[in-house]
Design a protein around this motif. Structure first.
Motif, PDB file in Angstrom:
ATOM      1  N   TYR A 141      17.501  -0.855   7.282  1.00 10.58           N
ATOM      2  CA  TYR A 141      16.739  -1.598   8.270  1.00 10.58           C
ATOM      3  C   TYR A 141      16.265  -0.643   9.355  1.00 10.58           C
ATOM      4  O   TYR A 141      17.003   0.248   9.773  1.00 10.58           O
ATOM      5  CB  TYR A 141      17.595  -2.672   8.949  1.00 10.58           C
ATOM      6  CG  TYR A 141      18.095  -3.723   8.004  1.00 10.58           C
ATOM      7  CD1 TYR A 141      17.355  -4.867   7.762  1.00 10.58           C
ATOM      8  CD2 TYR A 141      19.317  -3.580   7.364  1.00 10.58           C
ATOM      9  CE1 TYR A 141      17.814  -5.841   6.894  1.00 10.58           C
ATOM     10  CE2 TYR A 141      19.780  -4.549   6.498  1.00 10.58           C
ATOM     11  CZ  TYR A 141      19.030  -5.671   6.270  1.00 10.58           C
ATOM     12  OH  TYR A 141      19.487  -6.631   5.415  1.00 10.58           O
ATOM     13  N   ARG A 199      13.405  -1.881  15.943  1.00  6.07           N
ATOM     14  CA  ARG A 199      12.573  -1.378  17.040  1.00  6.07           C
ATOM     15  C   ARG A 199      12.685  -2.352  18.205  1.00  6.07           C
ATOM     16  O   ARG A 199      12.525  -3.554  18.022  1.00  6.07           O
ATOM     17  CB  ARG A 199      11.124  -1.278  16.571  1.00  6.07           C
ATOM     18  CG  ARG A 199      10.202  -0.732  17.622  1.00  6.07           C
ATOM     19  CD  ARG A 199       8.793  -0.537  17.042  1.00  6.07           C
ATOM     20  NE  ARG A 199       7.904  -0.156  18.123  1.00  6.07           N
ATOM     21  CZ  ARG A 199       6.815  -0.811  18.454  1.00  6.07           C
ATOM     22  NH1 ARG A 199       6.428  -1.866  17.760  1.00  6.07           N
ATOM     23  NH2 ARG A 199       6.071  -0.407  19.452  1.00  6.07           N
ATOM     24  N   ARG A 249      10.960  -7.426  23.483  1.00  7.19           N
ATOM     25  CA  ARG A 249      10.482  -7.646  22.110  1.00  7.19           C
ATOM     26  C   ARG A 249      11.299  -6.783  21.152  1.00  7.19           C
ATOM     27  O   ARG A 249      11.829  -5.744  21.542  1.00  7.19           O
ATOM     28  CB  ARG A 249       9.007  -7.262  21.958  1.00  7.19           C
ATOM     29  CG  ARG A 249       8.072  -8.048  22.839  1.00  7.19           C
ATOM     30  CD  ARG A 249       7.909  -9.459  22.310  1.00  7.19           C
ATOM     31  NE  ARG A 249       6.880 -10.167  23.045  1.00  7.19           N
ATOM     32  CZ  ARG A 249       7.108 -11.184  23.845  1.00  7.19           C
ATOM     33  NH1 ARG A 249       8.340 -11.603  24.054  1.00  7.19           N
ATOM     34  NH2 ARG A 249       6.128 -11.799  24.453  1.00  7.19           N
ATOM     35  N   SER A 278      11.651  -5.845  16.571  1.00  6.23           N
ATOM     36  CA  SER A 278      11.298  -6.108  15.180  1.00  6.23           C
ATOM     37  C   SER A 278      12.344  -5.457  14.287  1.00  6.23           C
ATOM     38  O   SER A 278      12.969  -4.464  14.648  1.00  6.23           O
ATOM     39  CB  SER A 278       9.901  -5.586  14.837  1.00  6.23           C
ATOM     40  OG  SER A 278       9.864  -4.182  14.875  1.00  6.23           O
ATOM     41  N   ARG A 309      12.625  -4.177  10.259  1.00  5.97           N
ATOM     42  CA  ARG A 309      11.780  -3.883   9.104  1.00  5.97           C
ATOM     43  C   ARG A 309      12.613  -3.247   8.008  1.00  5.97           C
ATOM     44  O   ARG A 309      13.509  -2.453   8.278  1.00  5.97           O
ATOM     45  CB  ARG A 309      10.673  -2.930   9.527  1.00  5.97           C
ATOM     46  CG  ARG A 309       9.739  -2.572   8.430  1.00  5.97           C
ATOM     47  CD  ARG A 309       8.588  -1.729   8.951  1.00  5.97           C
ATOM     48  NE  ARG A 309       7.780  -1.307   7.845  1.00  5.97           N
ATOM     49  CZ  ARG A 309       7.367  -0.078   7.648  1.00  5.97           C
ATOM     50  NH1 ARG A 309       7.660   0.866   8.510  1.00  5.97           N
ATOM     51  NH2 ARG A 309       6.644   0.222   6.603  1.00  5.97           N
ATOM     52  N   ARG A 315       9.008  -7.469   7.376  1.00  6.42           N
ATOM     53  CA  ARG A 315       9.201  -7.310   8.819  1.00  6.42           C
ATOM     54  C   ARG A 315       9.364  -8.672   9.490  1.00  6.42           C
ATOM     55  O   ARG A 315       8.734  -9.638   9.102  1.00  6.42           O
ATOM     56  CB  ARG A 315       7.992  -6.601   9.408  1.00  6.42           C
ATOM     57  CG  ARG A 315       8.129  -6.296  10.869  1.00  6.42           C
ATOM     58  CD  ARG A 315       6.877  -5.625  11.397  1.00  6.42           C
ATOM     59  NE  ARG A 315       6.464  -4.563  10.521  1.00  6.42           N
ATOM     60  CZ  ARG A 315       5.972  -3.410  10.925  1.00  6.42           C
ATOM     61  NH1 ARG A 315       5.823  -3.179  12.198  1.00  6.42           N
ATOM     62  NH2 ARG A 315       5.625  -2.498  10.077  1.00  6.42           N
ATOM     63  N   ARG A 316      10.237  -8.723  10.507  1.00  3.03           N
ATOM     64  CA  ARG A 316      10.425  -9.907  11.354  1.00  3.03           C
ATOM     65  C   ARG A 316      10.318  -9.482  12.806  1.00  3.03           C
ATOM     66  O   ARG A 316      10.793  -8.414  13.178  1.00  3.03           O
ATOM     67  CB  ARG A 316      11.817 -10.508  11.153  1.00  3.03           C
ATOM     68  CG  ARG A 316      12.014 -11.247   9.857  1.00  3.03           C
ATOM     69  CD  ARG A 316      11.382 -12.624   9.888  1.00  3.03           C
ATOM     70  NE  ARG A 316      11.713 -13.384  11.068  1.00  3.03           N
ATOM     71  CZ  ARG A 316      12.750 -14.186  11.199  1.00  3.03           C
ATOM     72  NH1 ARG A 316      13.579 -14.366  10.204  1.00  3.03           N
ATOM     73  NH2 ARG A 316      12.950 -14.832  12.336  1.00  3.03           N
ATOM     74  N   HIS A 317       9.724 -10.325  13.646  1.00  5.83           N
ATOM     75  CA  HIS A 317       9.596 -10.053  15.081  1.00  5.83           C
ATOM     76  C   HIS A 317      10.432 -11.048  15.880  1.00  5.83           C
ATOM     77  O   HIS A 317      10.594 -12.199  15.464  1.00  5.83           O
ATOM     78  CB  HIS A 317       8.131 -10.152  15.511  1.00  5.83           C
ATOM     79  CG  HIS A 317       7.309  -9.038  14.961  1.00  5.83           C
ATOM     80  ND1 HIS A 317       6.685  -9.128  13.746  1.00  5.83           N
ATOM     81  CD2 HIS A 317       7.034  -7.812  15.454  1.00  5.83           C
ATOM     82  CE1 HIS A 317       6.046  -7.995  13.514  1.00  5.83           C
ATOM     83  NE2 HIS A 317       6.245  -7.179  14.532  1.00  5.83           N
ATOM     84  N   PHE A 318      10.923 -10.609  17.051  1.00  9.29           N
ATOM     85  CA  PHE A 318      11.786 -11.423  17.894  1.00  9.29           C
ATOM     86  C   PHE A 318      11.347 -11.303  19.343  1.00  9.29           C
ATOM     87  O   PHE A 318      10.899 -10.243  19.777  1.00  9.29           O
ATOM     88  CB  PHE A 318      13.244 -10.974  17.752  1.00  9.29           C
ATOM     89  CG  PHE A 318      13.721 -11.047  16.337  1.00  9.29           C
ATOM     90  CD1 PHE A 318      14.268 -12.209  15.836  1.00  9.29           C
ATOM     91  CD2 PHE A 318      13.593  -9.959  15.502  1.00  9.29           C
ATOM     92  CE1 PHE A 318      14.681 -12.291  14.519  1.00  9.29           C
ATOM     93  CE2 PHE A 318      13.999 -10.023  14.183  1.00  9.29           C
ATOM     94  CZ  PHE A 318      14.548 -11.192  13.688  1.00  9.29           C
ATOM     95  N   THR A 319      11.515 -12.396  20.087  1.00 16.48           N
ATOM     96  CA  THR A 319      11.166 -12.409  21.506  1.00 16.48           C
ATOM     97  C   THR A 319      12.388 -12.481  22.409  1.00 16.48           C
ATOM     98  O   THR A 319      12.248 -12.416  23.625  1.00 16.48           O
ATOM     99  CB  THR A 319      10.230 -13.594  21.828  1.00 16.48           C
ATOM    100  OG1 THR A 319      10.874 -14.802  21.469  1.00 16.48           O
ATOM    101  CG2 THR A 319       8.911 -13.455  21.085  1.00 16.48           C
ATOM    102  N   LEU A 325      17.305 -12.149  17.731  1.00 13.45           N
ATOM    103  CA  LEU A 325      17.571 -10.997  16.869  1.00 13.45           C
ATOM    104  C   LEU A 325      19.010 -11.010  16.372  1.00 13.45           C
ATOM    105  O   LEU A 325      19.268 -10.855  15.177  1.00 13.45           O
ATOM    106  CB  LEU A 325      17.290  -9.696  17.627  1.00 13.45           C
ATOM    107  CG  LEU A 325      17.765  -8.413  16.942  1.00 13.45           C
ATOM    108  CD1 LEU A 325      17.034  -8.189  15.629  1.00 13.45           C
ATOM    109  CD2 LEU A 325      17.602  -7.233  17.877  1.00 13.45           C
TER     110      LEU A 325
END
Length: 71
Positions: free
Chosen positions: A16, A19, A32, A34, A36, A43-47, A52
């Motif tokens: 993994y 970032r 923020r 991510s 990957r 890929r997944r993004h988180f706020t 996360l």
């Protein structure tokens, strides 16, 4: 929501790339992140950090004690 693939068997491994960064929302910095899997280009993004951590706990099979999946 896309679920990233997991290793198939005990002893298998996964890679993994995590970032973490800040962006400006107006004048306010916002967190923020991510996750990957480079060889799968998933890929997944988180706020939020909580989002996360919840994703990682679910995806990696960690129980509430953090011990990981049962053998």
């Amino acid at each position: 929501m896309t679920r990233l693939p997991s290793p198939a068997r005990p002893g298998d491994h996964d890679l993994y790339l995590l970032r973490v960064w800040y962006e400006l929302d107006g004048d306010r910095p916002v967190w923020r992140a991510s996750v990957r899997q480079p060889y799968l280009d998933a890929r997944r993004h988180f706020t939020t950090p909580e989002g996360l951590l919840a994703f990682l706990a679910e995806h990696l099979g960690a129980g509430t004690d953090g011990a990981g999946p049962a053998p």
